[in-house]
Design an enzyme around this catalytic site. Structure first.
Site, PDB file in Angstrom:
ATOM      1  N   CYS A   2       0.856  -1.192   0.000  1.00  0.00           N
ATOM      2  CA  CYS A   2       0.000   0.000   0.000  1.00  0.00           C
ATOM      3  C   CYS A   2       0.891   1.241   0.000  1.00  0.00           C
ATOM      4  CB  CYS A   2      -0.869   0.018   1.251  1.00  0.00           C
ATOM      5  SG  CYS A   2      -1.958  -1.390   1.357  1.00  0.00           S
ATOM      6  N   ARG A  27       2.342   2.225  -8.226  1.00  0.00           N
ATOM      7  CA  ARG A  27       2.492   0.983  -7.463  1.00  0.00           C
ATOM      8  C   ARG A  27       1.294   0.054  -7.646  1.00  0.00           C
ATOM      9  NH1 ARG A  27       5.516   1.691  -2.380  1.00  0.00           N
ATOM     10  NH2 ARG A  27       3.991   0.324  -1.462  1.00  0.00           N
ATOM     11  N   TRP A  74      -3.585  -1.583  -1.510  1.00  0.00           N
ATOM     12  CA  TRP A  74      -3.467  -2.814  -2.312  1.00  0.00           C
ATOM     13  C   TRP A  74      -3.989  -3.903  -1.378  1.00  0.00           C
ATOM     14  CZ3 TRP A  74      -1.926  -4.587  -7.111  1.00  0.00           C
ATOM     15  CH2 TRP A  74      -1.623  -5.933  -7.214  1.00  0.00           C
ATOM     16  N   ASN A 100       0.268  -0.185   6.055  1.00  0.00           N
ATOM     17  CA  ASN A 100       0.791  -1.036   4.982  1.00  0.00           C
ATOM     18  C   ASN A 100       1.375  -2.269   5.651  1.00  0.00           C
ATOM     19  OD1 ASN A 100       1.783  -2.091   2.633  1.00  0.00           O
ATOM     20  ND2 ASN A 100       3.617  -0.799   2.586  1.00  0.00           N
ATOM     21  N   GLY A 101       0.976  -3.465   5.176  1.00  0.00           N
ATOM     22  CA  GLY A 101       1.560  -4.691   5.734  1.00  0.00           C
ATOM     23  C   GLY A 101       0.477  -5.644   6.188  1.00  0.00           C
ATOM     24  N   GLU A 486      10.601 -22.070 -17.498  1.00  0.00           N
ATOM     25  CA  GLU A 486      10.456 -20.689 -17.017  1.00  0.00           C
ATOM     26  C   GLU A 486      11.632 -19.833 -17.447  1.00  0.00           C
ATOM     27  OE1 GLU A 486       8.269 -18.852 -16.061  1.00  0.00           O
ATOM     28  OE2 GLU A 486       9.276 -17.181 -15.061  1.00  0.00           O
ATOM     29  N   LYS A 490      11.328 -16.490 -19.708  1.00  0.00           N
ATOM     30  CA  LYS A 490      11.880 -15.205 -19.244  1.00  0.00           C
ATOM     31  C   LYS A 490      12.835 -14.628 -20.293  1.00  0.00           C
ATOM     32  CE  LYS A 490       9.804 -13.893 -16.157  1.00  0.00           C
ATOM     33  NZ  LYS A 490       8.803 -14.856 -16.315  1.00  0.00           N
ATOM     34  N   GLU A 493      10.975 -13.533 -23.556  1.00  0.00           N
ATOM     35  CA  GLU A 493      10.011 -12.418 -23.491  1.00  0.00           C
ATOM     36  C   GLU A 493      10.683 -11.080 -23.217  1.00  0.00           C
ATOM     37  OE1 GLU A 493       6.995 -12.359 -20.434  1.00  0.00           O
ATOM     38  OE2 GLU A 493       8.211 -13.569 -19.114  1.00  0.00           O
ATOM     39  N   HIS A 509      15.409 -36.905 -28.814  1.00  0.00           N
ATOM     40  CA  HIS A 509      14.265 -37.296 -29.665  1.00  0.00           C
ATOM     41  C   HIS A 509      13.974 -36.245 -30.711  1.00  0.00           C
ATOM     42  CE1 HIS A 509      13.551 -40.782 -27.163  1.00  0.00           C
ATOM     43  NE2 HIS A 509      13.633 -40.011 -26.095  1.00  0.00           N
ATOM     44  N   LYS A 608       0.741  -6.981 -19.467  1.00  0.00           N
ATOM     45  CA  LYS A 608       0.938  -7.519 -18.113  1.00  0.00           C
ATOM     46  C   LYS A 608      -0.179  -8.483 -17.749  1.00  0.00           C
ATOM     47  CE  LYS A 608       2.677  -8.241 -14.131  1.00  0.00           C
ATOM     48  NZ  LYS A 608       3.804  -9.214 -14.065  1.00  0.00           N
TER      49      LYS A 608
HETATM   50  C1  AGP Z   1       5.254 -14.159 -17.502  1.00  0.00           C
HETATM   51  O1  AGP Z   1       6.493 -13.502 -17.366  1.00  0.00           O
HETATM   52  C2  AGP Z   1       4.335 -13.469 -18.477  1.00  0.00           C
HETATM   53  N1  AGP Z   1       4.143 -12.118 -18.157  1.00  0.00           N
HETATM   54  C3  AGP Z   1       3.057 -14.234 -18.727  1.00  0.00           C
HETATM   55  O2  AGP Z   1       3.399 -15.507 -19.217  1.00  0.00           O
HETATM   56  C4  AGP Z   1       2.132 -14.444 -17.509  1.00  0.00           C
HETATM   57  O3  AGP Z   1       2.744 -15.321 -16.595  1.00  0.00           O
HETATM   58  C5  AGP Z   1       0.822 -15.067 -18.003  1.00  0.00           C
HETATM   59  O4  AGP Z   1       0.222 -14.165 -18.883  1.00  0.00           O
HETATM   60  C6  AGP Z   1      -0.142 -15.400 -16.852  1.00  0.00           C
HETATM   61  O5  AGP Z   1      -0.502 -14.222 -16.196  1.00  0.00           O
HETATM   62  P1  AGP Z   1      -1.249 -14.333 -14.768  1.00  0.00           P
HETATM   63  O6  AGP Z   1      -0.284 -15.010 -13.834  1.00  0.00           O
HETATM   64  O7  AGP Z   1      -1.557 -12.911 -14.373  1.00  0.00           O
HETATM   65  O8  AGP Z   1      -2.481 -15.165 -14.959  1.00  0.00           O
END
Ligand code: AGP
Length: 613
Positions: A2, A27, A74, A100-101, A486, A490, A493, A509, A608
């Site tokens: 927050c 934030r 938040w 906050n917390g 993962e 990372k 992307e 394979h 996002k």
């Molecule tokens: C991960 O770095 C990406 N931004 C993307 O794959 C994300 O994890 C995916 O869109 C799922 O989002 P969510 O966790 O908000 O559901």
């Protein structure tokens, strides 16, 4: 999580508070509020939504005063709403408090305070704090705050304004959430984050755990609620901040992603806080599952998208190994269209940072329609995923701004461990010792992550070299495979380098055909039960003269002689190694993208939260 702001001086407080709240809006928040006081006229207003909505509700003809506080919330306890927004007031309406917390023992405190006659208006944990201050107030608000905090367990930062002492604010910090005092001329400020202060002063005093600050326009007196110390003027070296505002919003880091990677120790501690008890038992009030339901569940489906999907893969390994419950895992965009068969006594568990991913939400609805119990691990209170689920584990990572998910992912892994431990309490299994060992290691995890963050030279060097390559592979087995996926995601992307994450045993394979001399292959080998097999896969890779980069536990000897480069993670229980390996692959991707000067926080083509199919 927050945003907190406060002002004491000679100027009208309201416009200053609103400007500071607007400086904190990056934030992420779901509601906002302010309180000002002048000649006994105590004005409080709050709103669900953005600061703009709050500004529309304020009656500027009466909202006056030279002392005040503000807040952007938040949500962690209680839906986003005007009622749950801060400031919260005591019964008499003479004390306003922002927070906050997390108050861990808020339920017992609320029960006790209600028994003593206090009336609660909200469903937040915060409100117990203002009623505690009211309970101990005897004409000295600083003393009341000290006595109140001595009753509290948790991690929090608060600022309090009392109508009868309207020449001061009292600020206090317990454990992690930050609280910073801005030192001005004939005025003083307080905030949860430096960007809210820089417009007014660059001289700051960073409060420490246990400190209580009595802030008037000319003085800042520091005491401590954990020990009886004489009040003292702030004598600790005042920091002078020379960051430009846009850097300050990132806490001094060049990118939100790096800031959020560094927030992961806090995420781990906050997500565990109050839920992981002694001897591996758990207390997760929001989960709402009964022991008999846990004993009865016949199959679980974990569903998510992107990074969150990789957390589901970790869950599959652990739940099948420990609880012997069949677990299927699917990406949301496929699950909902493959006519899933969900029988009675089956659960669907959704994992989502934003809680607004359309494919994940649709998958939850599919589970609901087939009468499955639907649970969620998510970072956003009040999100669609949270509201749709029968029970939730909130990851308490706070707002995640960078598109590439990092701290939320680690929070999801902690959520998976908590769910595993919770269920293991009520189902027979043959891994009591292993679980006990894992649970015993969890409180150390934040410190191990911190150690990784403090020494990034090795990963930065390797990242700089990978940045020159056209492609990069990540391979792993068992619990290392999800982190290989993962790491590859990372890297792709944010650096835009071609990359694939693969089950190491699968390379031969087909994909092995892609390996050429010098192509980097990140070889994750943290899992003892498949270590030898993994080294065999590394041999396959080396035979093609690819560049092998090991990701192994500290002190590992097999890799030192075999691989070209090695990244290490601190030793811990193997089931927890995915958290540490995740931090390393996050750093690898970050430093690689940084070397390529990519738009790290806002990578091309990505959003996002993917709220569309
Ligand atoms: C991960 O770095 C990406 N931004 C993307 O794959 C994300 O994890 C995916 O869109 C799922 O989002 P969510 O966790 O908000 O559901």
């Amino acid at each position: 999580m927050c945003g907190i702001v406060g002002y004491v001086g000679d100027e009208e407080a309201l416009p200053i508070l609103l400007q500071k709240l607007n400086l904190l809006t990056y934030r992420g928040y779901d509601s906002a509020g302010i309180a000002v006081s002048h000649n006994g006229n105590f004005y409080v207003e709050k709103a669900q939504g953005k600061v703009g909505q709050l500004e529309q509700l304020i009656d500027y003809s009466i909202a006056s005063g030279v002392v005040g506080l503000g807040h952007t919330r938040w949500a962690t306890h209680g839906e986003p709403s005007r009622l749950n927004a801060h400031p919260h007031l005591d019964c008499s309406g003479r004390i306003a408090l922002v927070h906050n917390g997390i108050v861990e023992n808020f339920l017992s405190l609320r029960t006790q305070l209600e028994a003593e006659g206090h009336t609660f208006r909200s469903e937040t944990d915060t409100e117990v704090l203002v009623h505690l201050v009211e309970k101990y107030y005897d004409g000295n608000v600083t003393k009341a705050v000290q006595l109140a905090l001595q009753q509290v367990e948790g991690a929090l930062a608060i600022v309090v304004l009392h109508k009868d002492e309207e020449d001061r604010l009292v600020a206090a910090k317990m454990d992690t959430p930050p609280l910073i005092i801005g030192l001005g001329r004939g005025e003083n400020h307080v905030a949860s984050d430096i960007p809210a202060l820089l417009h007014y002063t660059n001289k700051v005093y960073v409060m420490e755990d246990g400190e209580v600050a009595t802030i008037t326009k000319n003085d800042v007196l520091i005491t401590n609620f954990r020990e009886a110390v004489q009040p003292r003027i702030y004598e600790r070296r005042v920091m002078v901040i020379d960051w430009p505002p846009e850097v300050a919003q990132k806490g001094g880091y060049p990118h939100y992603m790096l800031k959020e990677i560094h927030e992961q120790p806090d995420t781990i501690e906050d997500t565990l806080r109050g839920r992981l008890l002694e001897d591996g038992h758990t207390d997760i009030p929001d989960l709402h599952v009964l022991p008999e339901e846990i004993r009865a569940v016949q199959r679980m489906t974990f569903v998510a998208c992107g990074t969150a999907y990789h957390a589901c893969l970790v869950a599959k390994h652990l739940f099948e190994t420990v609880l012997r419950i069949p677990v299927q895992v699917d990406v949301g965009s496929e699950f909902r269209y493959r006519q899933p068969i969900i029988g009675p006594d089956e659960w669907v568990v959704a994992i989502s940072q934003s809680g607004e991913t359309a494919d994940t939400i649709a998958s939850m609805r599919e589970g609901r329609e087939q009468h499955a119990k639907v649970l969620a691990i998510t970072n956003v209170v009040g999100s669609s995923v949270a509201r749709l689920a029968d029970g939730v584990i909130f990851t308490r990572a706070g707002p995640e701004i960078a598109v590439a998910s990092t701290k939320a992912f680690v929070g999801q892994l902690i959520g998976v461990y908590l769910l595993l431990l919770h269920m293991a309490q009520f189902r027979p299994h043959a891994h009591a010792d292993e679980l006990q060992a894992m649970a015993g290691e969890l409180p150390r995890l934040a410190g191990l992550v911190q150690r990784l963050l403090e020494d990034q030279a090795g990963v930065q060097d390797i990242a700089g070299r990978i940045a020159q390559q056209p492609a990069c592979f990540f391979i792993g087995r068992n619990l290392d495979e999800p982190i290989a996926l993962e790491g590859s995601l990372k890297l792709k992307e944010i650096s835009y380098i071609q990359s694939q994450g693969y089950a190491a045993g699968e390379l031969k394979h087909g994909t092995l055909a892609l390996l050429e001399e010098g192509i980097p292959v990140i070889c994750l080998a943290t899992q003892p039960n498949v270590y030898d097999k993994m080294l065999s896969n590394v041999q396959e890779v080396m035979a093609r003269r690819a560049w092998t980069i090991g990701l192994v536990p500290e002190g590992d000897t097999g890799s030192q002689h075999l691989m070209d480069d090695v990244l290490t993670v601190p030793r811990t229980h193997p089931w927890l190694s995915p958290v540490l390996a995740a931090v390393q692959v996050q750093l690898l991707a970050y430093h690689c993208a940084n070397a390529l000067e990519r738009d790290i926080d806002q990578p091309r083509n990505l959003a996002k939260s993917v709220t569309v199919e």
